[in-house]
Design a protein around this motif. Sequence first.
Motif, PDB file in Angstrom:
ATOM      1  N   HIS B 172     -22.259  76.022  25.437  1.00  0.00           N
ATOM      2  CA  HIS B 172     -20.817  76.236  25.288  1.00  0.00           C
ATOM      3  C   HIS B 172     -20.500  76.840  23.922  1.00  0.00           C
ATOM      4  O   HIS B 172     -19.721  77.780  23.800  1.00  0.00           O
ATOM      5  N   ASP B 173     -21.104  76.251  22.898  1.00  0.00           N
ATOM      6  CA  ASP B 173     -20.773  76.691  21.539  1.00  0.00           C
ATOM      7  C   ASP B 173     -21.427  78.019  21.213  1.00  0.00           C
ATOM      8  O   ASP B 173     -20.891  78.817  20.454  1.00  0.00           O
ATOM      9  N   VAL B 174     -22.606  78.265  21.812  1.00  0.00           N
ATOM     10  CA  VAL B 174     -23.223  79.583  21.678  1.00  0.00           C
ATOM     11  C   VAL B 174     -22.241  80.648  22.179  1.00  0.00           C
ATOM     12  O   VAL B 174     -21.990  81.655  21.522  1.00  0.00           O
ATOM     13  N   ASP B 175     -21.667  80.373  23.325  1.00  0.00           N
ATOM     14  CA  ASP B 175     -20.720  81.344  23.885  1.00  0.00           C
ATOM     15  C   ASP B 175     -19.454  81.467  23.021  1.00  0.00           C
ATOM     16  O   ASP B 175     -18.981  82.569  22.763  1.00  0.00           O
ATOM     17  N   ILE B 176     -18.948  80.331  22.582  1.00  0.00           N
ATOM     18  CA  ILE B 176     -17.702  80.353  21.791  1.00  0.00           C
ATOM     19  C   ILE B 176     -17.922  81.077  20.464  1.00  0.00           C
ATOM     20  O   ILE B 176     -17.062  81.847  20.013  1.00  0.00           O
ATOM     21  N   ILE B 177     -19.063  80.866  19.847  1.00  0.00           N
ATOM     22  CA  ILE B 177     -19.343  81.568  18.585  1.00  0.00           C
ATOM     23  C   ILE B 177     -19.409  83.078  18.828  1.00  0.00           C
ATOM     24  O   ILE B 177     -18.818  83.873  18.090  1.00  0.00           O
ATOM     25  N   ARG B 178     -20.114  83.504  19.876  1.00  0.00           N
ATOM     26  CA  ARG B 178     -20.149  84.941  20.212  1.00  0.00           C
ATOM     27  C   ARG B 178     -18.732  85.476  20.405  1.00  0.00           C
ATOM     28  O   ARG B 178     -18.396  86.584  19.972  1.00  0.00           O
ATOM     29  N   TYR B 179     -17.904  84.666  21.060  1.00  0.00           N
ATOM     30  CA  TYR B 179     -16.544  85.099  21.396  1.00  0.00           C
ATOM     31  C   TYR B 179     -15.663  85.217  20.151  1.00  0.00           C
ATOM     32  O   TYR B 179     -15.042  86.248  19.906  1.00  0.00           O
ATOM     33  N   ILE B 180     -15.640  84.168  19.338  1.00  0.00           N
ATOM     34  CA  ILE B 180     -14.717  84.213  18.192  1.00  0.00           C
ATOM     35  C   ILE B 180     -15.247  85.122  17.083  1.00  0.00           C
ATOM     36  O   ILE B 180     -14.468  85.648  16.299  1.00  0.00           O
ATOM     37  N   PHE B 181     -16.561  85.325  17.025  1.00  0.00           N
ATOM     38  CA  PHE B 181     -17.117  86.246  16.024  1.00  0.00           C
ATOM     39  C   PHE B 181     -17.089  87.688  16.552  1.00  0.00           C
ATOM     40  O   PHE B 181     -17.369  88.620  15.807  1.00  0.00           O
ATOM     41  N   ASP B 291     -21.935  87.709  29.570  1.00  0.00           N
ATOM     42  CA  ASP B 291     -21.742  86.560  28.670  1.00  0.00           C
ATOM     43  C   ASP B 291     -22.642  85.405  29.080  1.00  0.00           C
ATOM     44  O   ASP B 291     -23.257  84.744  28.232  1.00  0.00           O
ATOM     45  N   GLY B 292     -22.689  85.161  30.378  1.00  0.00           N
ATOM     46  CA  GLY B 292     -23.525  84.075  30.882  1.00  0.00           C
ATOM     47  C   GLY B 292     -24.992  84.329  30.588  1.00  0.00           C
ATOM     48  O   GLY B 292     -25.737  83.417  30.199  1.00  0.00           O
ATOM     49  N   LEU B 293     -25.398  85.579  30.757  1.00  0.00           N
ATOM     50  CA  LEU B 293     -26.790  85.955  30.508  1.00  0.00           C
ATOM     51  C   LEU B 293     -27.131  85.843  29.022  1.00  0.00           C
ATOM     52  O   LEU B 293     -28.149  85.241  28.644  1.00  0.00           O
ATOM     53  N   ASN B 294     -26.295  86.401  28.165  1.00  0.00           N
ATOM     54  CA  ASN B 294     -26.603  86.391  26.732  1.00  0.00           C
ATOM     55  C   ASN B 294     -26.659  84.976  26.157  1.00  0.00           C
ATOM     56  O   ASN B 294     -27.525  84.663  25.342  1.00  0.00           O
ATOM     57  N   ALA B 295     -25.755  84.130  26.589  1.00  0.00           N
ATOM     58  CA  ALA B 295     -25.787  82.745  26.109  1.00  0.00           C
ATOM     59  C   ALA B 295     -27.103  82.084  26.520  1.00  0.00           C
ATOM     60  O   ALA B 295     -27.717  81.338  25.747  1.00  0.00           O
ATOM     61  N   LEU B 296     -27.536  82.388  27.735  1.00  0.00           N
ATOM     62  CA  LEU B 296     -28.784  81.796  28.220  1.00  0.00           C
ATOM     63  C   LEU B 296     -29.989  82.342  27.441  1.00  0.00           C
ATOM     64  O   LEU B 296     -30.917  81.593  27.099  1.00  0.00           O
ATOM     65  N   ILE B 297     -29.964  83.641  27.138  1.00  0.00           N
ATOM     66  CA  ILE B 297     -31.049  84.237  26.353  1.00  0.00           C
ATOM     67  C   ILE B 297     -31.139  83.559  24.983  1.00  0.00           C
ATOM     68  O   ILE B 297     -32.228  83.209  24.508  1.00  0.00           O
ATOM     69  N   ILE B 298     -29.999  83.346  24.380  1.00  0.00           N
ATOM     70  CA  ILE B 298     -29.983  82.696  23.057  1.00  0.00           C
ATOM     71  C   ILE B 298     -30.524  81.268  23.168  1.00  0.00           C
ATOM     72  O   ILE B 298     -31.301  80.811  22.320  1.00  0.00           O
ATOM     73  N   CYS B 299     -30.146  80.565  24.219  1.00  0.00           N
ATOM     74  CA  CYS B 299     -30.638  79.192  24.395  1.00  0.00           C
ATOM     75  C   CYS B 299     -32.152  79.181  24.610  1.00  0.00           C
ATOM     76  O   CYS B 299     -32.856  78.317  24.074  1.00  0.00           O
ATOM     77  N   GLU B 300     -32.646  80.102  25.381  1.00  0.00           N
ATOM     78  CA  GLU B 300     -34.102  80.135  25.577  1.00  0.00           C
ATOM     79  C   GLU B 300     -34.816  80.483  24.274  1.00  0.00           C
ATOM     80  O   GLU B 300     -35.889  79.944  23.968  1.00  0.00           O
ATOM     81  N   ALA B 301     -34.216  81.378  23.503  1.00  0.00           N
ATOM     82  CA  ALA B 301     -34.803  81.723  22.206  1.00  0.00           C
ATOM     83  C   ALA B 301     -34.778  80.527  21.258  1.00  0.00           C
ATOM     84  O   ALA B 301     -35.680  80.341  20.436  1.00  0.00           O
ATOM     85  N   ALA B 302     -33.748  79.690  21.378  1.00  0.00           N
ATOM     86  CA  ALA B 302     -33.675  78.484  20.545  1.00  0.00           C
ATOM     87  C   ALA B 302     -34.838  77.551  20.876  1.00  0.00           C
ATOM     88  O   ALA B 302     -35.479  76.985  19.980  1.00  0.00           O
ATOM     89  N   VAL B 303     -35.117  77.415  22.159  1.00  0.00           N
ATOM     90  CA  VAL B 303     -36.238  76.576  22.572  1.00  0.00           C
ATOM     91  C   VAL B 303     -37.550  77.154  22.023  1.00  0.00           C
ATOM     92  O   VAL B 303     -38.388  76.430  21.471  1.00  0.00           O
ATOM     93  N   GLU B 304     -37.677  78.458  22.132  1.00  0.00           N
ATOM     94  CA  GLU B 304     -38.880  79.129  21.607  1.00  0.00           C
ATOM     95  C   GLU B 304     -38.990  78.929  20.092  1.00  0.00           C
ATOM     96  O   GLU B 304     -40.073  78.654  19.559  1.00  0.00           O
ATOM     97  N   SER B 305     -37.867  79.039  19.411  1.00  0.00           N
ATOM     98  CA  SER B 305     -37.849  78.856  17.960  1.00  0.00           C
ATOM     99  C   SER B 305     -38.354  77.468  17.579  1.00  0.00           C
ATOM    100  O   SER B 305     -39.162  77.300  16.660  1.00  0.00           O
ATOM    101  N   ALA B 306     -37.873  76.480  18.299  1.00  0.00           N
ATOM    102  CA  ALA B 306     -38.264  75.108  17.987  1.00  0.00           C
ATOM    103  C   ALA B 306     -39.761  74.906  18.227  1.00  0.00           C
ATOM    104  O   ALA B 306     -40.431  74.207  17.462  1.00  0.00           O
ATOM    105  N   GLN B 307     -40.265  75.556  19.273  1.00  0.00           N
ATOM    106  CA  GLN B 307     -41.699  75.412  19.563  1.00  0.00           C
ATOM    107  C   GLN B 307     -42.555  76.075  18.494  1.00  0.00           C
ATOM    108  O   GLN B 307     -43.562  75.537  18.052  1.00  0.00           O
ATOM    109  N   LYS B 308     -42.127  77.269  18.063  1.00  0.00           N
ATOM    110  CA  LYS B 308     -42.924  78.031  17.105  1.00  0.00           C
ATOM    111  C   LYS B 308     -42.584  77.730  15.645  1.00  0.00           C
ATOM    112  O   LYS B 308     -43.259  78.238  14.745  1.00  0.00           O
ATOM    113  N   CYS B 309     -41.526  76.982  15.413  1.00  0.00           N
ATOM    114  CA  CYS B 309     -41.048  76.771  14.038  1.00  0.00           C
ATOM    115  C   CYS B 309     -40.799  78.111  13.336  1.00  0.00           C
ATOM    116  O   CYS B 309     -41.150  78.273  12.161  1.00  0.00           O
TER     117      CYS B 309
END
Lengths: 320, 320, 320, 320
Positions: B172-181, B291-309
């Motif tokens: 939700h907040d990923v999307d809202i940040i994209r929107y307001i920024f 919007d739905g796709l991009n938010a999901l891409i960012i979320c998947e990248a977040a998971v990847e980030s956490a795995q790879k540090c």
Amino acid sequence: MKKLGVAVVGVGFWGRNHVRVFSELSETELIGVCDVDSERAKNIAQEYDVEWYTDSTELLKHEEIEAVSICTWTTTHATEATRALKQGKHLFVEKPIASTVSQAREILDLAHREDRHLAVGFIERFNPGVRRVKDAIDQNRIGSVVSGTATRVSKWPERVGDVGVVKDAAIHDVDIIRYIFSDNPIAVYAKLGTLRHKRYEDYAQMMLTFQDGKTAFIEANWLTPYKIRRLVVTGSQGILSLDYITQEIKIDKAQQTRIPRHEWEEPLKLELQHFANSVLANKEPLVTGIDGLNALIICEAAVESAQKCEAIPLEQKLEK
Amino acid sequence: MKKLGVAVVGVGFWGRNHVRVFSELSETELIGVCDVDSERAKNIAQEYDVEWYTDSTELLKHEEIEAVSICTWTTTHATEATRALKQGKHLFVEKPIASTVSQAREILDLAHREDRHLAVGFIERFNPGVRRVKDAIDQNRIGSVVSGTATRVSKWPERVGDVGVVKDAAIHDVDIIRYIFSDNPIAVYAKLGTLRHKRYEDYAQMMLTFQDGKTAFIEANWLTPYKIRRLVVTGSQGILSLDYITQEIKIDKAQQTRIPRHEWEEPLKLELQHFANSVLANKEPLVTGIDGLNALIICEAAVESAQKCEAIPLEQKLEK
Amino acid sequence: MKKLGVAVVGVGFWGRNHVRVFSELSETELIGVCDVDSERAKNIAQEYDVEWYTDSTELLKHEEIEAVSICTWTTTHATEATRALKQGKHLFVEKPIASTVSQAREILDLAHREDRHLAVGFIERFNPGVRRVKDAIDQNRIGSVVSGTATRVSKWPERVGDVGVVKDAAIHDVDIIRYIFSDNPIAVYAKLGTLRHKRYEDYAQMMLTFQDGKTAFIEANWLTPYKIRRLVVTGSQGILSLDYITQEIKIDKAQQTRIPRHEWEEPLKLELQHFANSVLANKEPLVTGIDGLNALIICEAAVESAQKCEAIPLEQKLEK
Amino acid sequence: MKKLGVAVVGVGFWGRNHVRVFSELSETELIGVCDVDSERAKNIAQEYDVEWYTDSTELLKHEEIEAVSICTWTTTHATEATRALKQGKHLFVEKPIASTVSQAREILDLAHREDRHLAVGFIERFNPGVRRVKDAIDQNRIGSVVSGTATRVSKWPERVGDVGVVKDAAIHDVDIIRYIFSDNPIAVYAKLGTLRHKRYEDYAQMMLTFQDGKTAFIEANWLTPYKIRRLVVTGSQGILSLDYITQEIKIDKAQQTRIPRHEWEEPLKLELQHFANSVLANKEPLVTGIDGLNALIICEAAVESAQKCEAIPLEQKLEK
């Protein structure tokens, strides 16, 4: 009781507060002040009825001075610290301990060789609200800690001299996060920039990650026309909020919100009193040279992170 | 005025709110509901006097149904969306649009080929407080935006099914940040973990960075026993705070704090009304498939980030 | 379990809430509604699938109706109450119990003679926040109670009919003060006036004094464009604050402020449920006819006080 | 610029603040201090490098002293004021102006005959928040004023000497209400009592009524273990709230809540500066002897009201 003979080097905006507090404390006897601005040195000295110097080499010859607090601009910390340590004085250095990590390491080494006490001015450690936050965490009052979020924003401070918002402001929260988490971060990712001021960055956002999963967000800037200094710690059983300015903490739990009531206490007084007592009792101060060094290393890594757009690993860099 | 014939697929905890709202709106006519639990489908259908199905293939044959909202578990979004689009229905899909980015891309492609409207259920876009935050930013009321900090914490929600806190809450907040920024992030750095629950991460901290220097911190968890949904935007001229729950905004500037007063409005009603009006007027909805796709891409990248540090660059991944 | 057969007389703004709640409660079975506006009566009756009347005499003939709630304008309370009691119905009368004290006494006498339950609609008694305030006082959590201050202000309520702000609004707080102080006042001093509206007073300030030294301030108006409903109780050991709207209480003591967290509960539901249970169990309701009468006596004395510019003694006037 | 030569009579808890402020102001020159406790007089005098006396008759002989501030216990105000005026000194008297109304009248008469300035220490008039409240009312920012509610509660103040909570604490709000309403009350109704302390009343509730319909509630006590000093003014267009301690005001209107931001200013400094400037410019001070007298008359009437359980008319008693 024996009093600790002290002197203050650098009596500008902040140094004069050291002078006032040293003159009020029963643990210390203020002997002298030093400032490159002779008018300033003289005025302060007359107000407090102590000796004044424009050259710290002269000041340091004074044998009654056992400890020196250094409140000059950051770029001169290394020189002043070296001078004082070589003259056998115990040292209190305002934050950041030095302009660069290598300078900081030299100060630590010298203090070690000379066997002098070295404390760094992370004043928020002596904010009674921070102690209450630390105690609440240590007593497991909010369960497992998940994250900390620190906000330190204000308009451009006229006083600031020769470092940007990372080493001047965010560094406080870097130290506090290390302190309340009782751990060093393993990596930092940061973004910083210059929106209004030419020479130094005036805003910074940092994320620190820790081995056990904890995270910290740190936001600092010299842009926002409304001063906020706040810390929020999220745990599995509750949320702790601290307003550094009012020193008020708030504990939000499932059943209630609780806001303990305490008298405001001056952090600088508690900080310098602690320093004097540490020296007099020959005990290690709460905020050591290592703390000053590690906070600086993290701040330099934050700058590097922002330049490279990469998270910077910290484990190899930090001192244990 | 012509009403849009609609149906709801999945009438559990959240789907039944869609049913209620569609039955209240003057823009829509609720035709039928579908749920794999026949008892649930039947009960809801009787309450609202509509038809019920346990198989969406049957439901979709109904010609009066022009649009379908999909409120099933995330893992079935792709199947249900495909089915509905192939039957020529316009589509409202609850967030996240799909379990994986590749499924999401397929849905977008199909919607494009079938020339059907596709909206994604980022309900916070229809929170009147978000619109006020967006307006205030666009009208330059807080100067240059420096950062956004979103907090979305609560205890474990019984209802949650088949995604973790990143794709369920932080998205939700990923999307809202994209929107307001009005911009896409260039990188994400994240830490997430599992403190109390076995299968999915129950806490996540993310930092998003943007080309022009802006940053966002997003904190989400299912641990904290006290529900907070908050957004703070720091600008060079002021600070905006939004409580998503009360919809109240607060604007802190140099001279004053201002808290406008507004009636609370139900976001879901505004969201589904907007969807119906978009379809009826053949206009692109506010929250598109992209919007739905991009938010999901960012979320998947977040998971990847956490795995790879590591911080994960996003520019090559996101759709324009 | 046996359900109580109920009917609602007067289904305007407020009466329709009674209808909704009676239809939701498991303790009651809504049999019919009555309103002088036949369109209104019919619409509501159809929505809830019950019988409708425009003449309460006809409604009351219905034998399944055991209890009636009267939500008509105040001037008709006496007539409607008399009719219902004479038909052997238990009675819930919205506040104020009647337009005048003498009418109120007649209703009480009749209820007594007919041996019917009589409850008065002081809904704030069923505000969970009030119960918590009462409990905290009774458990001596704020020490000796010194004073209570109630504020009930809002813009002009379109709905209001045939009484002024004293008997419509301030009367709630008169009752609540009697309840939480567990005592009747010995005198009232009041000022009231008409600032914007012609017929009835639209603001009132009242001070109630009690034998043992306690005092209450009550402020009520229909002027202020911002709705506040608040109660503050000052004790020798702390201060209790209640926001009637959010139902949140705050307890300020020497050591801390504490804000317990509770789910919001609908007072009307609790009130009508309690009424039904009282009748079914043949127990006296929490808010009796005496309570309704005494609050009205105090309100009339307040009006008298304002006219005479004198404090009006109450001991001879109030019922024990 | 010519400085006003001043002296302070009575340098206990509060008088020493006068000493400090007079020594800081550029408008005044502190000449001497006087206290019956010679140790106290001497210590203060040495700290500020001025002359000290234990007998005000001696002090007053000093010709450079043009104005005297009287900070002794209330019972000696009349004697000290008389002495000073007869010696030709201008006078600042701490509140209450005297123990009794008849003493107060004598002081006023003498000041008039001697043609000396007489100011009374209602320090809250110089609270910047009060000025903002007054300005907002005068500029019609909250429409017609309906009521004011003042709360001034705290635990027992050790310093208090020889008057109860009415003349020591509530008297501030009596004066502020007169000031912001720009009117005298026509009646007072009050309740007061002694809950914990033997000699003087430790709680008081007062209601003041005004000709044009305005009302004020004043609550004061020395019981509550949590210090509150608050003023709320209700108008037909909004509500003004002031926290006397933080000096913050809040303006609630239909469309928004607004909290202006201002630096805290020390009221005592503003008050004594104003007094000095008034004397130097030969202008009437903001708080005159009449103000001091009228507030005292109202306080005495409040005591009478509580004794008689009657509202006490004020029009015949107050000075115009």
